[in-house]
Design a protein around this motif. Structure first.
Motif, PDB file in Angstrom:
ATOM      1  N   GLN A   1       0.814  -1.209   0.000  1.00  0.00           N
ATOM      2  CA  GLN A   1       0.000   0.000   0.000  1.00  0.00           C
ATOM      3  C   GLN A   1       0.850   1.263   0.000  1.00  0.00           C
ATOM      4  O   GLN A   1       0.470   2.281  -0.591  1.00  0.00           O
TER       5      GLN A   1
ATOM      6  N   ASP B   1       1.615   1.505  -3.619  1.00  0.00           N
ATOM      7  CA  ASP B   1       0.419   1.789  -4.414  1.00  0.00           C
ATOM      8  C   ASP B   1      -0.087   3.207  -4.172  1.00  0.00           C
ATOM      9  O   ASP B   1      -0.431   3.929  -5.110  1.00  0.00           O
ATOM     10  N   GLY B   2      -0.144   3.610  -2.920  1.00  0.00           N
ATOM     11  CA  GLY B   2      -0.681   4.930  -2.603  1.00  0.00           C
ATOM     12  C   GLY B   2       0.207   6.066  -3.030  1.00  0.00           C
ATOM     13  O   GLY B   2      -0.255   7.191  -3.216  1.00  0.00           O
TER      14      GLY B   2
ATOM     15  N   GLU C   1      -8.598  -5.347  -0.784  1.00  0.00           N
ATOM     16  CA  GLU C   1      -8.576  -4.027  -1.417  1.00  0.00           C
ATOM     17  C   GLU C   1      -9.847  -3.224  -1.185  1.00  0.00           C
ATOM     18  O   GLU C   1      -9.824  -1.992  -1.315  1.00  0.00           O
TER      19      GLU C   1
ATOM     20  N   THR D   1      -8.551   0.347  -0.423  1.00  0.00           N
ATOM     21  CA  THR D   1      -8.847   1.415  -1.380  1.00  0.00           C
ATOM     22  C   THR D   1      -9.788   2.460  -0.785  1.00  0.00           C
ATOM     23  O   THR D   1      -9.696   3.646  -1.116  1.00  0.00           O
TER      24      THR D   1
ATOM     25  N   SER E   1      -7.479   4.486   1.369  1.00  0.00           N
ATOM     26  CA  SER E   1      -6.585   5.265   0.521  1.00  0.00           C
ATOM     27  C   SER E   1      -7.321   6.411  -0.158  1.00  0.00           C
ATOM     28  O   SER E   1      -6.827   7.545  -0.215  1.00  0.00           O
TER      29      SER E   1
ATOM     30  N   GLY F   1      -4.045  -0.030 -11.577  1.00  0.00           N
ATOM     31  CA  GLY F   1      -3.041   1.029 -11.514  1.00  0.00           C
ATOM     32  C   GLY F   1      -2.059   1.008 -12.663  1.00  0.00           C
ATOM     33  O   GLY F   1      -1.833   2.030 -13.314  1.00  0.00           O
TER      34      GLY F   1
ATOM     35  N   ASP G   1      -6.540   5.546  -7.294  1.00  0.00           N
ATOM     36  CA  ASP G   1      -6.701   4.833  -6.027  1.00  0.00           C
ATOM     37  C   ASP G   1      -8.145   4.899  -5.520  1.00  0.00           C
ATOM     38  O   ASP G   1      -8.681   3.919  -4.996  1.00  0.00           O
TER      39      ASP G   1
ATOM     40  N   GLU H   1     -10.573   2.754  -7.570  1.00  0.00           N
ATOM     41  CA  GLU H   1     -10.300   1.324  -7.426  1.00  0.00           C
ATOM     42  C   GLU H   1     -11.193   0.675  -6.364  1.00  0.00           C
ATOM     43  O   GLU H   1     -11.367  -0.541  -6.367  1.00  0.00           O
TER      44      GLU H   1
END
Length: 306
Positions: free
Chosen positions: A15, A18-19, A51, A55, A58, A156, A179, A182
């Motif tokens: 994360q 990803d973030g 997720e 998500t 996020s 992503g 994000d 998602e």
């Protein structure tokens, strides 16, 4: 308890990436689950279940920091959900013998794309502020959602570079919007997997660990996106995904290979990864030096904030 902590750490690291990069939670987590021996459909289902929470956390963090373009979210989320549901039901119907190498190929290609895209090309700012058209976002959402479910990640890696390459949205808002949208994609993918698998093979403990780590990391990652250069992080994550899935793919398609063959492949990929990282760091430093010469310290701070 030890398993929960391990998967929480995996979720936290995934994360954070990803973030701050707008991609790689799914592909990173799925890659590690496959390496642990989980079937492709169960791995993707477990990751997408986690997720839903990560998500949401996020997206809320990015929203609070002003990193979300809601016009983009509205236009891309629904097509993404449709594609994700279709991809989940498709993957659920495949046998493990077919799905395992297929998912490794998808993840390897996504990792290679991330690695090459962020290593070789800087982010364009020439068209910053122009609207992103629906006719671009709808097919992008469909493709990204389908690939996300079938590959265990892809929303992503497909959406973020495409929007960044267009140069119409600030990088931090591209990442925040991808994000945030998602969350809808993860919901649809999870529904598709439950329809196809009925929960079989999904490990609640693993999903819970990924969820806990991801939720803890979400606000940190939303802050990091303003500081860490995406170019360097993209090269690092892309190389990791390529190297890990090359191993899985070799084991699936060539189980009887002599030990020297995979060792040579890994060494070549590791060398290429190190070269890409070095190139990205040097390119980033050169861009900072050029920005400093052109606009002074204030310009550098403005670029970092974006």
């Amino acid at each position: 308890m030890q398993t929960l902590v391990i998967f929480a750490l995996i979720g936290l690291l995934a994360q954070l990436v990803d973030g701050s990069l707008g991609m790689a939670y799914g592909v990173t987590s799925t890659t590690l689950l496959l390496a642990a021996g989980t079937t492709p459909a169960a791995a993707s289902a477990t990751v997408h279940l986690a997720e839903i929470g990560t998500t949401l956390a996020s997206g809320a963090a990015h929203w609070r920091l002003g990193n979300v373009d809601w016009r983009v979210v509205r236009r891309i989320a629904l097509p993404g959900a449709i594609g994700a549901f279709a991809g989940a039901t498709f993957l659920s119907g495949l046998s493990t013998a077919v799905a395992a190498p297929l998912m490794s190929v998808v993840l390897l290609v996504l990792g290679a794309y991330v690695l090459v895209r962020f290593t070789l090309w800087p982010l364009s700012r020439a068209r910053l502020g122009r609207p992103v058209r629906r006719r671009f976002l709808v097919p992008l959402g469909l493709a990204g959602g389908f690939l996300d479910a079938t590959g265990g990640g892809g929303w992503g890696p497909v959406g973020t570079p495409a929007l960044l390459a267009g140069g119409r949205i600030e990088p931090r808002k591209v990442i925040g919007s991808i994000d945030t949208s998602e969350f809808i994609v993860a919901l649809a993918a999870s529904a598709g997997f439950f329809a196809g698998l009925g929960g079989a093979g999904i490990n609640p403990l693993w999903a819970g660990g990924l969820l806990i780590g991801g939720v803890v990391a979400a606000p940190i990652a939303a802050w990091i996106v303003r500081l860490v250069p995406p170019r360097v992080l993209g090269s690092a994550v892309g190389g990791f995904i390529v190297l890990t899935n090359a191993r899985s793919l070799l084991e699936a398609v060539w189980p009887g290979a002599a030990p020297i063959v995979p060792a040579a492949v890994y060494a070549a990929l590791a060398a290429a990864w190190a070269a890409a990282l070095t190139w990205s760091v040097r390119a980033h430093l050169a861009e900072r030096a050029s920005a400093g010469a052109a606009g002074g310290p204030s310009r550098i701070r403005a670029d970092a904030a974006e």
